[in-house]
Design an enzyme around this catalytic site. Structure first.
Site, mmCIF file in Angstrom:
data_model
loop_
_atom_site.group_PDB
_atom_site.id
_atom_site.type_symbol
_atom_site.label_atom_id
_atom_site.label_comp_id
_atom_site.label_asym_id
_atom_site.label_seq_id
_atom_site.Cartn_x
_atom_site.Cartn_y
_atom_site.Cartn_z
ATOM 1 N N TRP A 105 0.919 -1.130 0.020
ATOM 2 C CA TRP A 105 0.009 0.244 0.123
ATOM 3 C C TRP A 105 0.830 1.282 -0.099
ATOM 4 O O TRP A 105 1.864 1.233 0.583
ATOM 5 C CB TRP A 105 -0.809 -0.064 1.253
ATOM 6 C CG TRP A 105 -1.535 1.521 1.596
ATOM 7 C CD1 TRP A 105 -0.947 2.106 2.217
ATOM 8 C CD2 TRP A 105 -2.880 1.950 1.218
ATOM 9 N NE1 TRP A 105 -1.604 3.306 2.332
ATOM 10 C CE2 TRP A 105 -2.822 3.114 1.673
ATOM 11 C CE3 TRP A 105 -3.588 1.327 0.277
ATOM 12 C CZ2 TRP A 105 -4.110 3.910 1.405
ATOM 13 C CZ3 TRP A 105 -4.684 2.224 0.328
ATOM 14 C CH2 TRP A 105 -4.970 3.408 0.723
ATOM 15 N N MET A 106 0.459 2.219 -0.789
ATOM 16 C CA MET A 106 1.009 3.641 -0.789
ATOM 17 C C MET A 106 -0.080 4.762 -0.801
ATOM 18 O O MET A 106 -1.028 4.593 -1.424
ATOM 19 C CB MET A 106 1.803 3.832 -1.927
ATOM 20 C CG MET A 106 2.471 5.393 -2.183
ATOM 21 S SD MET A 106 3.497 5.406 -3.568
ATOM 22 C CE MET A 106 1.882 5.821 -4.711
ATOM 23 N N ASP A 161 0.115 9.175 0.723
ATOM 24 C CA ASP A 161 0.680 10.453 0.840
ATOM 25 C C ASP A 161 2.279 10.111 0.489
ATOM 26 O O ASP A 161 2.982 9.741 1.080
ATOM 27 C CB ASP A 161 0.715 11.208 2.080
ATOM 28 C CG ASP A 161 -0.620 11.422 2.631
ATOM 29 O OD1 ASP A 161 -1.668 10.697 1.874
ATOM 30 O OD2 ASP A 161 -0.850 12.069 3.657
ATOM 31 N N GLN A 171 3.956 7.527 2.185
ATOM 32 C CA GLN A 171 3.164 6.666 3.043
ATOM 33 C C GLN A 171 3.247 5.203 2.627
ATOM 34 O O GLN A 171 2.483 4.879 1.473
ATOM 35 C CB GLN A 171 2.068 7.290 3.690
ATOM 36 C CG GLN A 171 2.075 8.280 4.335
ATOM 37 C CD GLN A 171 2.342 8.267 5.730
ATOM 38 O OE1 GLN A 171 1.832 8.075 6.588
ATOM 39 N NE2 GLN A 171 3.727 8.362 6.106
ATOM 40 N N SER A 203 3.222 11.332 7.689
ATOM 41 C CA SER A 203 3.818 12.203 6.606
ATOM 42 C C SER A 203 4.655 13.392 7.108
ATOM 43 O O SER A 203 4.520 13.646 8.447
ATOM 44 C CB SER A 203 2.512 12.876 5.934
ATOM 45 O OG SER A 203 1.883 11.982 5.209
ATOM 46 N N ARG A 235 -0.213 17.178 12.777
ATOM 47 C CA ARG A 235 0.605 16.400 11.946
ATOM 48 C C ARG A 235 0.882 17.137 10.370
ATOM 49 O O ARG A 235 0.588 18.116 10.152
ATOM 50 C CB ARG A 235 -0.101 15.049 11.375
ATOM 51 C CG ARG A 235 -1.388 15.180 10.544
ATOM 52 C CD ARG A 235 -2.059 13.745 10.437
ATOM 53 N NE ARG A 235 -3.366 13.913 9.805
ATOM 54 C CZ ARG A 235 -4.510 13.615 10.495
ATOM 55 N NH1 ARG A 235 -4.542 13.624 11.808
ATOM 56 N NH2 ARG A 235 -5.744 13.663 9.923
ATOM 57 N N GLU A 246 -4.958 18.562 6.317
ATOM 58 C CA GLU A 246 -3.786 17.646 6.022
ATOM 59 C C GLU A 246 -2.703 18.248 5.104
ATOM 60 O O GLU A 246 -3.122 19.095 4.284
ATOM 61 C CB GLU A 246 -4.191 16.302 5.881
ATOM 62 C CG GLU A 246 -4.868 15.886 6.828
ATOM 63 C CD GLU A 246 -5.246 14.101 6.227
ATOM 64 O OE1 GLU A 246 -5.020 13.376 7.270
ATOM 65 O OE2 GLU A 246 -5.590 13.873 5.417
#
Length: 562
Positions: free
Chosen positions: A145-146, A148, A164, A205, A259, A311
């Site tokens: 999985w990928m 950001d 990520q 991130s 974050r 974000e």
């Protein structure tokens, strides 16, 4: 394009070999089991069944916990395998302490789970591409999985992209910084994992800066444990490996959502600036040394969309086309709250004095009017002062369900950002990066699965992609309304009710040329003058092999160079 290489501490080779079935587990309760592993090969291949809940695996070596991970261990079938590097623990006898979180009423007796029979060891892990929807010229992870893009920077002729990443499944979990490098923003090489979770939590991130004074690369990222705090890691080898700062965390807050730090050197105040997301606002800090941060101001409570969590910010000074003036652009990604549902990228134009950002407009503005453009950030230290952006090409409404398994998610094509004026207002310009021109092959008559289509337009026009199954995507430019739209309601979408949609963008001035980038699972449409961008995923059950144009338009199809 992702080039496969041998990855230290992650994967090796291309063919599995020397498999060895695991031993019988010790069932200790309704949800608890232990599995002893006598290490004979480098990798323990964990069988995954995506519809199951995560199981938490504590890896014990000589009585000490050496790693914890969450994996959807297979209960009654195996969708695919993920590799756990067990050789690196330096012990020939490991104990897996496993807690299952699924409902036993539906999964049955634990002793009968297929994972015990199918868990194997191997010297290598096979990363050969078997996915029909894997893109040809968009960056993807080799497997897993990928989401950001993180920490992007340019140094010594190389672009570094972190992201990520879940190395243990193709759905969100186990957040780590994956790493890829490129010399041209098109061809990418996978590198070893860059920053791994620790006692402070998962690695969310963040950003990297090239600290020229210290001759090092410094990463600032969110450690996500009981709370979200900001941490620092330093690389002395151009971002290939990082050493975490002993004084972490360097920035904390009482905010639950705190974050995604974006850091940059501000020559106008001779200090480092940091902007991060805190709930429904952005907070701005200054520093002299990248570890001690002073709060300066907050932005955004009364502006933009607030239908979701803010974000992944970015903040940069950009030229205004056709003038000698500059203004500042603040990028704010939001989920949910996008113009067509789910996640999207909004932006603000204004002034920044190093401590406070002031927005010059009241309306909400979107950088890309597709449904699959999120977490947009730019490369630090890009050549020639360019601001090159990449986005995560998906949407949180269905990102975990799209019809791929070996991997999930790709990045958008690279885009250069600037500013342009229209009717007395200043907007963000988004132009396909010049590196994409080198990808063009010769003009062709038939529509390939991966290509660029250039459409010269005079007045309203309609472009339709279709296949023999009757699936289609329709794009329409309405000159009278100054809008461009993309309709994927007749594209394959059984995996999510949120997927079918028509996305519509304003066009600031007459659209003269359209550049459309088509890959195995995506369509990205740009005004060639950089005044409109639209990114949408598509999953045709047979490739779109036909293209028709209606109205005042002429198209040229370019194959892509491999």
């Amino acid at each position: 394009m992702m080039k496969k290489i041998i990855m230290t501490m992650m994967m090796a080779g291309a063919v599995c070999c020397g498999t060895l079935k695991a031993q019988t587990p010790q069932v200790l309760g309704k949800s608890h089991a232990m599995q002893r592993v006598e290490v004979k090969h480098r990798y323990l291949l964990l069988p995954v069944q995506e519809q199951e809940e995560n199981a938490t695996i504590r890896v014990l070596a000589a009585g000490s916990e050496v790693q914890t991970l969450n994996v959807r261990l297979a209960v009654d079938k195996v969708d695919y395998y993920v590799p756990l590097d067990v050789e690196c623990f330096g012990n020939k006898d490991l104990l897996l302490d496993i807690v299952f979180h699924g409902d036993r009423r539906f999964t049955g007796a634990m002793k009968d789970f297929v994972c015990w029979k199918e868990m194997k060891q191997a010297a290598d892990f096979d990363t050969a591409n078997r996915e029909r929807f894997r893109p040809v010229y968009h960056h993807t992870p080799l497997y897993g999985w990928m989401n950001d893009p993180n920490g992007m920077f340019y140094k010594d002729g190389v672009y570094h992209l972190y992201y990520q990443y879940n190395p243990y499944g193709s759905q969100w979990e186990n957040m780590t910084w994956g790493h890829s490098t490129s010399a041209d923003l098109i061809h990418w090489e996978a590198q070893p994992l860059a920053i791994k979770p620790d006692a402070l939590g998962a690695v969310f991130s963040g950003s990297c800066v090239v600290d020229k004074a210290g001759n090092q690369v410094v990463a600032l990222y969110t450690s996500a444990g009981q709370s979200q705090v900001q941490s620092v890691a330093v690389s002395k080898d151009n971002g290939m490996t990082f050493e975490k700062y002993a004084g972490n965390p360097v920035l904390v807050s009482t905010e639950e959502d705190f974050r995604d730090p974006k850091v940059f050197w501000n020559p106008e105040i001779q200090k480092w600036n940091l902007i991060l997301a805190a709930g429904q606002e952005m907070r701005i800090y200054t520093s002299d040394n990248l570890t001690d941060w002073n709060y300066e101001s907050s932005f955004g409570r009364e502006l933009g969309s607030h239908d979701g969590v803010w974000e992944c910010p970015d903040l940069m000074k950009l030229p205004v086309r056709g003038t000698d003036r500059h203004k500042w652009l603040l990028i704010c990604n939001i989920n949910p709250g996008g113009p067509f549902g789910g996640s999207a990228t909004q932006y603000f134009v204004g002034d920044f004095d190093g401590r406070k950002f002031t927005c010059e407009h009241k309306d909400t503005r979107w950088m890309d009017y597709g449904k699959d453009h999120y977490a947009t950030v730019t490369f630090d230290n890009a050549p020639d002062g360019r601001r090159i952006a990449l986005a995560w090409m998906s949407n949180w409404q269905y990102a975990n369900q799209v019809p791929t398994k070996q991997f999930r998610s790709a990045n958008s094509v690279p885009r250069d950002l600037d500013l342009f004026e229209y009717n007395g207002q200043t907007y963000c310009g988004v132009t396909p990066s010049k590196e994409l021109l080198a990808m063009r092959g010769k003009p062709v008559n038939k529509l390939p699965q991966a290509c660029e289509v250039v459409v010269d337009i005079k007045g309203s026009a309609e472009i339709v992609l279709s296949n023999p199954l009757g699936e289609q995507v329709m794009m329409r430019y309405d000159a009278a309304e100054s809008t461009f739209s993309m309709d994927r309601t007749r594209s394959y979408a059984s995996f999510s009710e949120a997927f079918p949609c028509v996305t519509t963008a304003p066009v600031y001035g007459a659209l003269r040329q359209l550049r459309i980038f088509i890959d195995h699972c995506s369509i990205e449409a740009f005004d060639a003058d950089g005044r409109m961008a639209m990114t949408n995923l598509v999953f045709p059950q047979e490739p779109y092999n036909n293209i028709k144009v209606k109205g005042g338009a002429k198209l040229t199809i370019y194959d892509v160079k491999q």
